[in-house]
Structures are given as structure tokens and as C-alpha cells.
Design an enzyme around this catalytic site. Structure first.
Site, mmCIF file in Angstrom:
data_model
loop_
_atom_site.group_PDB
_atom_site.id
_atom_site.type_symbol
_atom_site.label_atom_id
_atom_site.label_comp_id
_atom_site.label_asym_id
_atom_site.label_seq_id
_atom_site.Cartn_x
_atom_site.Cartn_y
_atom_site.Cartn_z
ATOM 1 N N HIS A 163 -12.802 2.909 -0.119
ATOM 2 C CA HIS A 163 -12.893 1.853 0.905
ATOM 3 C C HIS A 163 -13.623 0.626 0.357
ATOM 4 O O HIS A 163 -14.197 -0.148 1.126
ATOM 5 C CB HIS A 163 -13.664 2.321 2.160
ATOM 6 C CG HIS A 163 -12.977 3.395 2.950
ATOM 7 N ND1 HIS A 163 -13.655 4.455 3.493
ATOM 8 C CD2 HIS A 163 -11.679 3.570 3.288
ATOM 9 C CE1 HIS A 163 -12.798 5.238 4.139
ATOM 10 N NE2 HIS A 163 -11.586 4.724 4.017
ATOM 11 N N GLU A 194 -8.421 -5.154 4.936
ATOM 12 C CA GLU A 194 -8.234 -4.837 3.517
ATOM 13 C C GLU A 194 -7.032 -5.569 2.925
ATOM 14 O O GLU A 194 -7.058 -5.990 1.774
ATOM 15 C CB GLU A 194 -8.077 -3.319 3.350
ATOM 16 C CG GLU A 194 -9.403 -2.593 3.577
ATOM 17 C CD GLU A 194 -9.243 -1.136 3.966
ATOM 18 O OE1 GLU A 194 -8.809 -0.879 5.107
ATOM 19 O OE2 GLU A 194 -9.546 -0.260 3.144
ATOM 20 N N ARG A 240 -11.090 15.692 7.420
ATOM 21 C CA ARG A 240 -11.806 16.123 6.204
ATOM 22 C C ARG A 240 -13.215 16.587 6.552
ATOM 23 O O ARG A 240 -13.877 15.991 7.400
ATOM 24 C CB ARG A 240 -11.893 14.968 5.198
ATOM 25 C CG ARG A 240 -10.558 14.577 4.637
ATOM 26 C CD ARG A 240 -10.702 13.407 3.670
ATOM 27 N NE ARG A 240 -9.594 12.493 3.846
ATOM 28 C CZ ARG A 240 -9.642 11.197 3.596
ATOM 29 N NH1 ARG A 240 -10.750 10.647 3.141
ATOM 30 N NH2 ARG A 240 -8.594 10.444 3.791
ATOM 31 N N ARG A 300 -2.571 -2.108 -3.464
ATOM 32 C CA ARG A 300 -3.776 -1.291 -3.313
ATOM 33 C C ARG A 300 -3.650 -0.141 -4.305
ATOM 34 O O ARG A 300 -2.653 0.591 -4.294
ATOM 35 C CB ARG A 300 -3.839 -0.732 -1.897
ATOM 36 C CG ARG A 300 -4.974 0.240 -1.751
ATOM 37 C CD ARG A 300 -4.924 0.942 -0.434
ATOM 38 N NE ARG A 300 -6.078 1.819 -0.334
ATOM 39 C CZ ARG A 300 -6.072 2.948 0.345
ATOM 40 N NH1 ARG A 300 -4.992 3.339 0.987
ATOM 41 N NH2 ARG A 300 -7.150 3.687 0.399
ATOM 42 N N VAL A 306 -12.583 3.354 14.363
ATOM 43 C CA VAL A 306 -13.605 3.910 15.251
ATOM 44 C C VAL A 306 -14.784 2.928 15.372
ATOM 45 O O VAL A 306 -15.254 2.628 16.473
ATOM 46 C CB VAL A 306 -14.094 5.282 14.733
ATOM 47 C CG1 VAL A 306 -15.193 5.845 15.615
ATOM 48 C CG2 VAL A 306 -12.923 6.257 14.628
ATOM 49 N N ASN A 330 0.873 -1.174 0.000
ATOM 50 C CA ASN A 330 0.000 0.000 0.000
ATOM 51 C C ASN A 330 0.910 1.224 0.000
ATOM 52 O O ASN A 330 1.433 1.617 1.045
ATOM 53 C CB ASN A 330 -0.892 -0.040 1.249
ATOM 54 C CG ASN A 330 -1.861 1.126 1.310
ATOM 55 O OD1 ASN A 330 -1.805 2.034 0.473
ATOM 56 N ND2 ASN A 330 -2.741 1.118 2.285
HETATM 57 P P1 ADP Z 1 -7.282 4.631 8.661
HETATM 58 O O1 ADP Z 1 -8.328 5.430 7.956
HETATM 59 O O2 ADP Z 1 -6.009 5.384 8.886
HETATM 60 O O3 ADP Z 1 -7.100 3.232 8.124
HETATM 61 P P2 ADP Z 1 -8.285 3.310 11.022
HETATM 62 O O4 ADP Z 1 -9.430 2.561 10.482
HETATM 63 O O5 ADP Z 1 -7.082 2.559 11.460
HETATM 64 O O6 ADP Z 1 -7.871 4.511 10.111
HETATM 65 O O7 ADP Z 1 -8.822 4.150 12.261
HETATM 66 C C1 ADP Z 1 -7.948 4.932 13.003
HETATM 67 C C2 ADP Z 1 -8.758 5.747 13.976
HETATM 68 O O8 ADP Z 1 -9.529 4.872 14.817
HETATM 69 C C3 ADP Z 1 -7.911 6.543 14.972
HETATM 70 O O9 ADP Z 1 -7.527 7.774 14.444
HETATM 71 C C4 ADP Z 1 -8.864 6.713 16.104
HETATM 72 O O10 ADP Z 1 -9.605 7.879 15.857
HETATM 73 C C5 ADP Z 1 -9.790 5.528 16.038
HETATM 74 N N1 ADP Z 1 -9.608 4.599 17.158
HETATM 75 C C6 ADP Z 1 -8.733 3.591 17.262
HETATM 76 N N2 ADP Z 1 -8.856 2.971 18.454
HETATM 77 C C7 ADP Z 1 -9.859 3.606 19.113
HETATM 78 C C8 ADP Z 1 -10.473 3.449 20.385
HETATM 79 N N3 ADP Z 1 -10.084 2.506 21.217
HETATM 80 N N4 ADP Z 1 -11.480 4.277 20.706
HETATM 81 C C9 ADP Z 1 -11.883 5.243 19.865
HETATM 82 N N5 ADP Z 1 -11.344 5.444 18.659
HETATM 83 C C10 ADP Z 1 -10.350 4.638 18.287
#
Ligand code: ADP
Length: 413
Positions: free
Chosen positions: A181, A400, A242, A92, A346, A7
């Protein structure tokens, strides 16, 4: 068969080497600050070898791939004996335009087609192409496959992908909703189908990929019917940094407020300084925002007596409301819903976000079981549905890289 998944970003390159017999990760890593100075974190997973985590010169993507291969095969940090044990590479690729609705074996024609989509994804496609070129140079003859973020959404019908702007922009310049996505929405919706009984036909699923970047998809009979991101990943939900869907006049208004800055600088504000970061002024990371809003990280409850930062709480409320609003509109698009799926950083890990979203859905009979929601996602499927709910509520961890590895194997075979 071992498959290397790549990626590539503009100054970074993530990789995972899979053993496809067991679908297990042999090693993974991240090259950062490519073209600036360089840092590599390489983690051998399948054996007890140490992690390599150091600054190392990475003047180009080609150099980064060379060093990754060196690490994968080295005596100190390696997981395979030689390059010949890497059988194929899956990339990717962010935007495959109107042409690609599935993953494809990379040849000169595919590269030219990806190049022609650069204007649709100017930040991403050039980096993906650099990753492909670097692998071709370092591993000549090893088959390479492109897996597109946009491919799954090629099924979105015209009334959902055409923008109400002069039609020539679509006809002559391919401007339409592409959505992103796609590998994640495809993967988690297929797992949701399994949990609904196994037959995609007739199923209506809404997948919420909520991470740093966030998007929602409406999926009918296993096919994407609509999605929130647009010609670029800026549209749709408010995200980490964003703005998502806002009045397009804001570009001009912000440029004027900032003293007549160029459009690209106003766009940068909407891309990098907006979303929950912009509202809260604290962070783009939901963990920081939840902490500032007085939320208990473990179960998402409100900590009694905690100081609550108004803007942090507001950012969370805006986000939850937007997700719920799109879910509502997709229930209309699908003519009902069987399951709502939460995934990504999240969606998988924030009980507070899931609760906040599902609060809005109570009125239409979609009910979450609070006692099940409290536990943190441990990388496993969770069914949060309460008795009597009009639709299932699932948490399904996305993967992914595994999808890219599987597609690559399928095509190379
Ligand atoms: P990306 O879009 O970079 O692939 P991810 O799917 O890995 O992102 O999500 C990353 C985000 O998930 C972090 O920036 C954070 O906001 C959120 N996150 C990760 N762990 C937790 C948690 N335990 N509680 C709340 N939010 C979380």
C-alpha cells in the site's frame, strides 16, 4: 497528456484513463474472469456515452487489453479518437524488492528485476508482468512506467525490516519486511503534511489504510519508518479475510487439525478464510459485519433494540484493538505523533470503526470529536480532531491510481 493506469491481477485487470491536464478520469473499467470466460465493465466518464457491462470472451490478459483499447477508442463507448491519444501507461507493480525505491520507466532490465521478485509476491508480480507484456504487445512504443507498492517503504530501517530468523534468508533470499500500500501511504501522508503546515521535515504521521486489505505506516519527515505488512501482505492487522500477525505455529496446528493438509492449504485458510470473516463467520465486508452487530450505517451509532450478533461485534472489536495497538507502537517508533490519518474503504467510510479505534487512544490524550465523526466520508478531507487532543485525527481519501498517473507523467516527461 492522457495516461492509462493498469492494475492487473491474476484473473482481473482494472484500468483508468486520465487526462493529466485536468487530472480527471476519461474512462475506467474492470475486466474480470480473464482466462476463465470473461466479463468487462467499461464506463466512459467524460462524455455521456453508455456503460458497457457484459460477458465477453477474455482468454488472456493480452486479449483483455486489446478489448479495453477497442472500447476506449470505439464510436459507441470511446473517450478518445485513436490509440495515439494514449501517451503513456502506468502499471501498479506489487513488489519491487530491495532495488526500487521510486517508480521507473519499464525496460527489459526492469522487467527482469520484477521477474526476480516473483518469489516474494507469487500471486501478484506474475499478473503485473502479464499486464505489462499485454500493453507492450497492444501498444508498442508507448512508454510504460512501473509504480511499486513496496517502493515507499524502502526507507524502513534495518531494525524494523529484518526478521529474527537465520540471517541467510535476508542475505541470500531477500526475505525482509517490504510493506505494501506504499502509493496510498505516500499520497495520504503528503496531504496530511499539507494540512499540518506544508513542511514534511519534523512531522510524525501514522497512516491507517483500512480496506479489504489493511496496513498502517509510521512516517517521519515524509519517509516510511515502519509498516505493518511484511514480506507478503499477510502480516500485520487482521483484515477482511487475512489473519494478519498470528503465532506462526498456527500453520502446523491448523494443518494437523484439518487432517494433515499441505502447508499451502493451511496458508489458504489464513489468507482467505480468516480475518474479520473468520471471526464473524458472516462476511469480509465491514458493512455486513456492522449491520449484524446492530450498527447504524450512517453515523456508526448502535441501533437501539437491534439484535447484536456476538461474533460480528467481536470481529469489529478485535480489528479496532489491533489498529489501536499498532498506532501505540508507532507513536513509540516515531517518538510522538502529529497526525493519525484514516483512509481506504473502511477508514474513509466507517465512523463506527474510527470511533472504536479512537476509544483506545483517549487514554494517551488523542481525542476525536464525535460530532464530526458521524458524517460519512464524501470523498473529502475531514478533520475529526477534538479540542485539546494531543494529535490531529484526519480522514483523507486515498487515490492510488492518481499517484500512478502522476508518477508516470513525471517520468515520461
Ligand atoms: P481494497 O483493499 O479492495 O482496495 P477498499 O479500500 O476499497 O478495499 O475497501 C473496501 C472495503 O471497505 C469493503 O470491503 C468494506 O468492508 C469497506 N467499506 C466500504 N464502504 C463502507 C461503509 N460505508 N461502511 C463500512 N465499511 C465500508
Amino acid at each position: 497528456m492522457n495516461i492509462l493506469v493498469i492494475n492487473a491481477g491474476s484473473s482481473s485487470l482494472k484500468y483508468q484513463l486520465f487526462n493529466m491536464e485536468t487530472e480527471s478520469i476519461l474512462a475506467k473499467g474492470l475486466c474480470e474472469r480473464i482466462g476463465i470466460d470473461g466479463h468487462l465493465k467499461h464506463t466512459p466518464v467524460s462524455n455521456g456515452k453508455p456503460v458497457f457491462d457484459s460477458d465477453i470472451p477474455l482468454p488472456s490478459h493480452a486479449e483483455a487489453i486489446k478489448i479495453v483499447i477497442e472500447k476506449l477508442t470505439s464510436a459507441d463507448y470511446g473517450v478518445v479518437e485513436s490509440l495515439s491519444e494514449i501517451n503513456a501507461i502506468g502499471h501498479r507493480v506489487v513488489n519491487g524488492g530491495r532495488r526500487f525505491s521510486t517508480s521507473v520507466l519499464i525496460d527489459d532490465e526492469v522487467i527482469a528485476a520484477v521477474e526476480s521478485c516473483v518469489r516474494l509476491a507469487p500471486l501478484h508480480n506474475p499478473a503485473n508482468l502479464m499486464g505489462i507484456a499485454a500493453c507492450q504487445k497492444a501498444m508498442p512504443g508507448v512508454p510504460q512506467v512501473a509504480v511499486f507498492d513496496t517502493a515507499f517503504h524502502n526507507s524502513v530501517p534495518d531494525h524494523a525490516h529484518i526478521y529474527p530468523i537465520p540471517y541467510k534468508y535476508f542475505e541470500e533470499h531477500d526475505i525482509r519486511r517490504y510493506g505494501y500500500h506504499g502509493t496510498s501511504h505516500r499520497y495520504v501522508s503528503a496531504l496530511a503534511v499539507k494540512h499540518l503546515g506544508g513542511n514534511a521535515e519534523g512531522t510524525k504521521i501514522i497512516t491507517c489504510h483500512l480496506g479489504n486489505g489493511s496496513s498502517i505506516a509510521a512516517i517521519k519527515d515524509g519517509m516510511s519508518l515502519d509498516t505493518t505488512m511484511g514480506v507478503t501482505p499477510l502480516e500485520g492487522l487482521a483484515m477482511g479475510t487475512r489473519c494478519g500477525s498470528v503465532d506462526p505455529a498456527l500453520v502446523e496446528i491448523i494443518a494437523s487439525i484439518e487432517g494433515g493438509i499441505p502447508v499451502k492449504d493451511a496458508m489458504s485458510i489464513l489468507n482467505k478464510q480468516s480475518g474479520v470473516l473468520g471471526i464473524s463467520g458472516i462476511s469480509s465486508d465491514f458493512r455486513d459485519i456492522e449491520a449484524a452487530a446492530g450498527i447504524n450505517a450512517n453515523d456508526g451509532s448502535e441501533v437501539e433494540g437491534a439484535e447484536v450478533n456476538y461474533r460480528a461485534k467481536l470481529a469489529l472489536r478485535v480489528f479496532n484493538y489491533q489498529v489501536a495497538k499498532f498506532i501505540g507502537s508507532y507513536i513509540v517508533a516515531l517518538g510522538g505523533v502529529d497526525a493519525i490519518v484514516f483512509t481506504a474503504g473502511v477508514g474513509e467510510n466507517s465512523p463506527c470503526t474510527r470511533r472504536g479505534i479512537c476509544e483506545h487512544l483517549k487514554g494517551i490524550g488523542i481525542l476525536m470529536d464525535e460530532s464530526k465523526n458521524g458524517s460519512r466520508g464524501k470523498g473529502e478531507f475531514m478533520d475529526l480532531t477534538s479540542e485539546g487532543s494531543a494529535a490531529k485525527i484526519f480522514v483523507i481519501p486515498t487515490d492510488e491510481e492518481l499517484v500512478i498517473a502522476r508518477d508516470t507523467m513525471e517520468i515520461v516527461k
